[in-house]
Each structure stands twice: as structure tokens, then as C-alpha cells.
Design a protein around this motif. Structure first.
Motif, PDB file in Angstrom:
ATOM      1  N   VAL A 298       0.861  -1.193   0.000  1.00  8.65           N
ATOM      2  CA  VAL A 298       0.000   0.000   0.000  1.00  8.65           C
ATOM      3  C   VAL A 298       0.892   1.236   0.000  1.00  8.65           C
ATOM      4  CG1 VAL A 298      -1.808   1.277   1.211  1.00  8.65           C
ATOM      5  CG2 VAL A 298      -1.763  -1.225   1.330  1.00  8.65           C
ATOM      6  N   ARG A 299       0.614   2.147  -0.910  1.00 13.10           N
ATOM      7  CA  ARG A 299       1.315   3.429  -0.970  1.00 13.10           C
ATOM      8  C   ARG A 299       0.269   4.540  -1.063  1.00 13.10           C
ATOM      9  NH1 ARG A 299       6.023   4.462   0.594  1.00 13.10           N
ATOM     10  NH2 ARG A 299       6.219   6.132  -0.937  1.00 13.10           N
ATOM     11  N   TYR A 300       0.617   5.711  -0.570  1.00 10.81           N
ATOM     12  CA  TYR A 300      -0.311   6.841  -0.699  1.00 10.81           C
ATOM     13  C   TYR A 300       0.460   8.134  -0.896  1.00 10.81           C
ATOM     14  CZ  TYR A 300       0.848   7.540   4.241  1.00 10.81           C
ATOM     15  OH  TYR A 300       1.525   7.731   5.409  1.00 10.81           O
ATOM     16  N   GLN A 301      -0.256   9.132  -1.395  1.00 14.05           N
ATOM     17  CA  GLN A 301       0.295  10.488  -1.432  1.00 14.05           C
ATOM     18  C   GLN A 301      -0.774  11.479  -1.024  1.00 14.05           C
ATOM     19  OE1 GLN A 301       1.672  10.993  -5.530  1.00 14.05           O
ATOM     20  NE2 GLN A 301      -0.144  12.212  -5.964  1.00 14.05           N
ATOM     21  N   CYS A 302      -0.353  12.553  -0.402  1.00 13.79           N
ATOM     22  CA  CYS A 302      -1.272  13.588   0.077  1.00 13.79           C
ATOM     23  C   CYS A 302      -0.828  14.931  -0.477  1.00 13.79           C
ATOM     24  CB  CYS A 302      -1.241  13.699   1.600  1.00 13.79           C
ATOM     25  SG  CYS A 302      -1.569  12.166   2.436  1.00 13.79           S
ATOM     26  N   THR A 303      -1.815  15.738  -0.790  1.00 16.17           N
ATOM     27  CA  THR A 303      -1.500  17.061  -1.326  1.00 16.17           C
ATOM     28  C   THR A 303      -1.944  18.182  -0.394  1.00 16.17           C
ATOM     29  OG1 THR A 303      -3.566  16.963  -2.548  1.00 16.17           O
ATOM     30  CG2 THR A 303      -1.566  16.348  -3.737  1.00 16.17           C
ATOM     31  N   ALA A 304      -2.727  17.874   0.619  1.00 12.40           N
ATOM     32  CA  ALA A 304      -3.234  18.919   1.511  1.00 12.40           C
ATOM     33  C   ALA A 304      -2.280  19.133   2.684  1.00 12.40           C
ATOM     34  CB  ALA A 304      -4.611  18.531   2.038  1.00 12.40           C
ATOM     35  N   ALA A 305      -2.344  20.323   3.258  1.00 12.21           N
ATOM     36  CA  ALA A 305      -1.596  20.585   4.485  1.00 12.21           C
ATOM     37  C   ALA A 305      -2.358  19.977   5.655  1.00 12.21           C
ATOM     38  CB  ALA A 305      -1.432  22.081   4.682  1.00 12.21           C
ATOM     39  N   PRO A 306      -1.660  19.522   6.698  1.00 18.64           N
ATOM     40  CA  PRO A 306      -2.363  18.932   7.849  1.00 18.64           C
ATOM     41  C   PRO A 306      -3.264  19.948   8.549  1.00 18.64           C
ATOM     42  CG  PRO A 306      -0.020  18.412   7.905  1.00 18.64           C
ATOM     43  CD  PRO A 306      -0.205  19.427   6.826  1.00 18.64           C
ATOM     44  N   VAL A 307      -4.415  19.459   9.023  1.00 15.70           N
ATOM     45  CA  VAL A 307      -5.284  20.265   9.877  1.00 15.70           C
ATOM     46  C   VAL A 307      -4.679  20.343  11.284  1.00 15.70           C
ATOM     47  CG1 VAL A 307      -7.602  20.402  10.906  1.00 15.70           C
ATOM     48  CG2 VAL A 307      -7.307  19.538   8.558  1.00 15.70           C
ATOM     49  N   ALA A 308      -4.102  19.232  11.728  1.00 14.44           N
ATOM     50  CA  ALA A 308      -3.478  19.145  13.047  1.00 14.44           C
ATOM     51  C   ALA A 308      -2.626  17.878  13.082  1.00 14.44           C
ATOM     52  CB  ALA A 308      -4.536  19.091  14.152  1.00 14.44           C
ATOM     53  N   VAL A 309      -1.776  17.798  14.083  1.00 10.41           N
ATOM     54  CA  VAL A 309      -1.038  16.555  14.348  1.00 10.41           C
ATOM     55  C   VAL A 309      -1.354  16.188  15.800  1.00 10.41           C
ATOM     56  CG1 VAL A 309       1.198  15.414  14.391  1.00 10.41           C
ATOM     57  CG2 VAL A 309       0.768  17.240  12.732  1.00 10.41           C
ATOM     58  N   THR A 310      -2.075  15.094  15.972  1.00 10.23           N
ATOM     59  CA  THR A 310      -2.607  14.781  17.303  1.00 10.23           C
ATOM     60  C   THR A 310      -1.942  13.556  17.923  1.00 10.23           C
ATOM     61  OG1 THR A 310      -4.341  13.324  16.457  1.00 10.23           O
ATOM     62  CG2 THR A 310      -4.880  15.652  16.652  1.00 10.23           C
ATOM     63  N   LEU A 311      -1.810  13.613  19.237  1.00  9.72           N
ATOM     64  CA  LEU A 311      -1.558  12.415  20.030  1.00  9.72           C
ATOM     65  C   LEU A 311      -2.887  12.081  20.698  1.00  9.72           C
ATOM     66  CD1 LEU A 311       1.802  13.364  21.837  1.00  9.72           C
ATOM     67  CD2 LEU A 311       1.493  12.211  19.647  1.00  9.72           C
ATOM     68  N   CYS A 312      -3.442  10.916  20.396  1.00  8.64           N
ATOM     69  CA  CYS A 312      -4.742  10.543  20.966  1.00  8.64           C
ATOM     70  C   CYS A 312      -4.547   9.408  21.978  1.00  8.64           C
ATOM     71  CB  CYS A 312      -5.725  10.116  19.891  1.00  8.64           C
ATOM     72  SG  CYS A 312      -7.328   9.674  20.597  1.00  8.64           S
TER      73      CYS A 312
ATOM     74  N   GLY B 252      -2.241   6.928  19.982  1.00  5.77           N
ATOM     75  CA  GLY B 252      -2.128   6.961  18.534  1.00  5.77           C
ATOM     76  C   GLY B 252      -1.589   8.327  18.132  1.00  5.77           C
ATOM     77  N   HIS B 253      -0.772   8.373  17.103  1.00  2.00           N
ATOM     78  CA  HIS B 253      -0.153   9.625  16.674  1.00  2.00           C
ATOM     79  C   HIS B 253      -0.510   9.837  15.199  1.00  2.00           C
ATOM     80  CE1 HIS B 253       3.786  12.201  16.725  1.00  2.00           C
ATOM     81  NE2 HIS B 253       2.770  12.836  16.203  1.00  2.00           N
ATOM     82  N   TYR B 254      -1.272  10.901  14.933  1.00  2.00           N
ATOM     83  CA  TYR B 254      -1.872  11.054  13.612  1.00  2.00           C
ATOM     84  C   TYR B 254      -1.648  12.426  13.007  1.00  2.00           C
ATOM     85  CZ  TYR B 254      -4.595   7.177  15.487  1.00  2.00           C
ATOM     86  OH  TYR B 254      -4.973   5.995  16.066  1.00  2.00           O
ATOM     87  N   VAL B 255      -1.496  12.437  11.714  1.00  2.00           N
ATOM     88  CA  VAL B 255      -1.617  13.671  10.936  1.00  2.00           C
ATOM     89  C   VAL B 255      -3.061  13.733  10.441  1.00  2.00           C
ATOM     90  CG1 VAL B 255      -0.850  14.934   8.907  1.00  2.00           C
ATOM     91  CG2 VAL B 255       0.804  13.622  10.259  1.00  2.00           C
ATOM     92  N   ILE B 256      -3.756  14.784  10.837  1.00  2.00           N
ATOM     93  CA  ILE B 256      -5.165  14.922  10.466  1.00  2.00           C
ATOM     94  C   ILE B 256      -5.276  15.745   9.181  1.00  2.00           C
ATOM     95  CG2 ILE B 256      -7.460  15.614  11.253  1.00  2.00           C
ATOM     96  CD1 ILE B 256      -6.143  13.545  13.054  1.00  2.00           C
ATOM     97  N   MET B 257      -5.995  15.193   8.222  1.00  2.00           N
ATOM     98  CA  MET B 257      -6.161  15.833   6.908  1.00  2.00           C
ATOM     99  C   MET B 257      -7.652  15.852   6.554  1.00  2.00           C
ATOM    100  SD  MET B 257      -3.074  15.867   4.903  1.00  2.00           S
ATOM    101  CE  MET B 257      -1.385  15.293   5.147  1.00  2.00           C
ATOM    102  N   PRO B 258      -8.041  16.685   5.617  1.00  2.00           N
ATOM    103  CA  PRO B 258      -9.393  16.551   5.062  1.00  2.00           C
ATOM    104  C   PRO B 258      -9.562  15.158   4.455  1.00  2.00           C
ATOM    105  CG  PRO B 258      -8.349  18.592   4.322  1.00  2.00           C
ATOM    106  CD  PRO B 258      -7.288  17.791   5.004  1.00  2.00           C
TER     107      PRO B 258
END
Lengths: 138, 139
Positions: free
Chosen positions: B14-28, B42-48
Motif C-alpha cells: 500500500v502506498r499513498y500520497q497527500c497534497t493537503a496541508a495537515p489540519v493538526a497533528v494529534t496524540l490521541c 495513537g499519533h496522527y496527521v489529520i487531513m481533510p
């Protein structure tokens, strides 16, 4: 005597462990970052023979870690929850899969040479640049 | 962090690419993210939700989170790498699955009401007892 119990998120796999952990590690190596999706993996190190899978079965993926050691990573095929990892002489349980992780605080932080610049690292644990002596096996 | 960023699973199926800037970077620190990561959070980059183009097959699992929301968790069925968590409006990408995770400093700690007593929580970022405003989804 069951000391620890846990399972995957969807409930298909359940396990018990009949001894307390030898140690509890936060491992910041590159492969543990990939396995957890975050800055480290959080493991309870236990004797392999102390763990019994009471329900269900894991699937696994084998990977070569930075040391050259072959690491077997076991997870639930249905919900993806990571459960166990092992090498020839070390067996670990993911702390997040335990029914009560609150009783298993970290004791060591390892592979700090590979940590991300923003990675949180516990203050009151013993720190190792790479592997601690425990991975040499008893 | 705008521009194209790439990532994928450990076994590369599985590969992916993103073009949007992150909304936030969260530790949940919610219990479900503990289970998903196997550790303290969990450590996430939040995107649209439309931000990522994915190549390869992911396996999904729907879980009811502590918020009572249904979250779809997606991972590689071959190597088990956790990749994405989705709500209707947001896509959370696991930080360490990016080819270069170094830029993604956490910007907020959430669900700290559920944090384990020994969990480290960074000092210099906003803390939320449960969900932050961004998870209401209109971003």
C-alpha cells in the motif's frame, strides 16, 4: 496463575500470560515506528512460554530489524490490532492490547538513536542508545 | 508542509500520497488508539478526508470509539501496518507511515482523560480531556 490478560480490539483473539513482565520497554527503532504508526512500540517483555493464546489465532509478518535480527510481528487479521513480536530469544506483548495497561508502566527506553526529533520519551526510565542487554537473551 | 508527501505500509503493498496541508497533528490517548497502536497513544496527521490518493488494498475495521462515533481503521492485510483512521469528514494518517515522519511534531494531545497513568504527555501543546473542536468535522 494468570498475571496478565489481553486481546485484540475486535475480541477474536484473547491471551493470558502467567508471569509478570521481565521489563517494559518503549522501543524507538525505525521498525517499531512502522509497526505502531507512531514514535515507538510499547512492549511488555515476557518469557514466550508464559503466554497462552486462549481464543483465535494471530497472523504474522516477518521483518528484518536494524540489528539484522529477524522479528516476527503478530496481529489480528480481522481488526489489525498488534499483539506480539518475537525474535529468537525475546518475546513481547503490546501493552496497548492488555486489558489493564495501567499496571505496566515503562521501565526502559531503547533505540533512542533512531527516535524522531519530536518523540516523547519518559523521564524516569533507563535509556539505551540501541539495544539493552536483555536482547542478548538469557 | 504543503506540497506532495508520500507514505505507505511496511511491506510496500500500500502506498499513498497527500497534497493537503495537515489540519493538526494529534496524540490521541483514547483506549481504542492504545489498542490500535499497541502503546500509549495513537499519533496522527489529520487531513481533510479527500486529501489522500491511495494505491493498493487496505483492510478496514469499523469500531465504535469512546466518543460513540464510528471510526474506520484501515491497515495493510499483509504486514498489519496501521495506516488510516476515518470519520466522515476527517482522515487521520499514522505519523510513522510517512516516508519522512520528522516534520510532524504533535500539535495537540487529546482524550487525556483516558491516558494511562504512566503515559507521557508533551508539555508544550494544548491538551483536551476528550475530543478537540476539529473532530466536529467541518474543517
Amino acid at each position: 496463575m494468570t498475571t496478565l490478560s489481553g486481546g485484540c480490539r475486535c475480541g477474536k483473539i484473547r491471551y493470558t500470560c502467567d508471569t509478570a513482565p521481565i521489563t517494559v520497554s518503549f522501543c524507538y527503532c525505525t521498525d517499531c515506528q512502522k509497526a505502531s504508526g507512531g514514535p515507538f512500540c510499547n512492549y511488555a517483555v515476557v518469557p514466550a512460554e508464559a503466554v497462552t493464546v486462549n481464543q483465535g489465532a494471530t497472523v504474522h509478518y516477518t521483518v528484518e530489524a536494524s540489528t539484522g535480527n529477524v522479528v516476527k510481528r503478530e496481529f489480528c487479521a480481522h481488526c489489525g490490532a498488534p499483539l506480539f513480536a518475537s525474535t529468537n530469544n525475546v518475546f513481547v506483548i503490546t501493552v496497548g492490547s492488555l486489558d489493564d495497561p495501567s499496571t505496566v508502566p515503562p521501565a526502559i527506553a531503547i533505540w533512542l538513536d533512531s527516535a524522531q526529533p519530536w518523540a516523547p520519551i519518559p523521564e524516569n526510565v533507563e535509556r539505551f542508545a540501541r539495544n539493552p542487554p536483555i536482547t542478548l537473551g538469557a | 508542509m504543503a506540497g506532495i508527501v508520500t507514505g505507505g505500509c511496511r511491506c510496500t503493498k500500500v502506498r499513498y500520497q497527500c497534497t493537503a496541508a495537515p489540519v493538526a497533528v494529534t496524540l490521541c490517548y483514547c483506549r481504542d488508539c492504545q489498542s490500535w497502536s499497541g502503546g500509549a497513544f495513537g499519533h496522527y496527521v489529520i487531513m481533510p478526508s479527500s486529501a489522500a490518493t491511495i494505491v493498493g488494498d487496505v483492510t478496514g475495521y469499523d469500531v465504535q470509539a469512546e466518543s460513540a462515533r464510528t471510526i474506520r481503521r484501515e491497515y495493510c492485510c499483509e504486514c498489519g501496518s496501521p495506516l488510516f483512521a476515518r470519520t466522515p469528514h476527517l482522515l487521520a494518517i499514522t505519523v510513522a507511515r510517512f516516508d519522512d515522519p520528522a516534520p510532524y511534531h504533535p500539535t495537540m494531545a487529546i482524550w487525556i482523560d483516558s491516558a494511562q497513568p504512566w503515559a507521557m504527555i508533551p508539555d508544550h501543546i494544548p491538551r483536551f480531556a476528550r475530543n478537540p473542536p476539529l473532530s466536529s468535522g467541518a474543517s
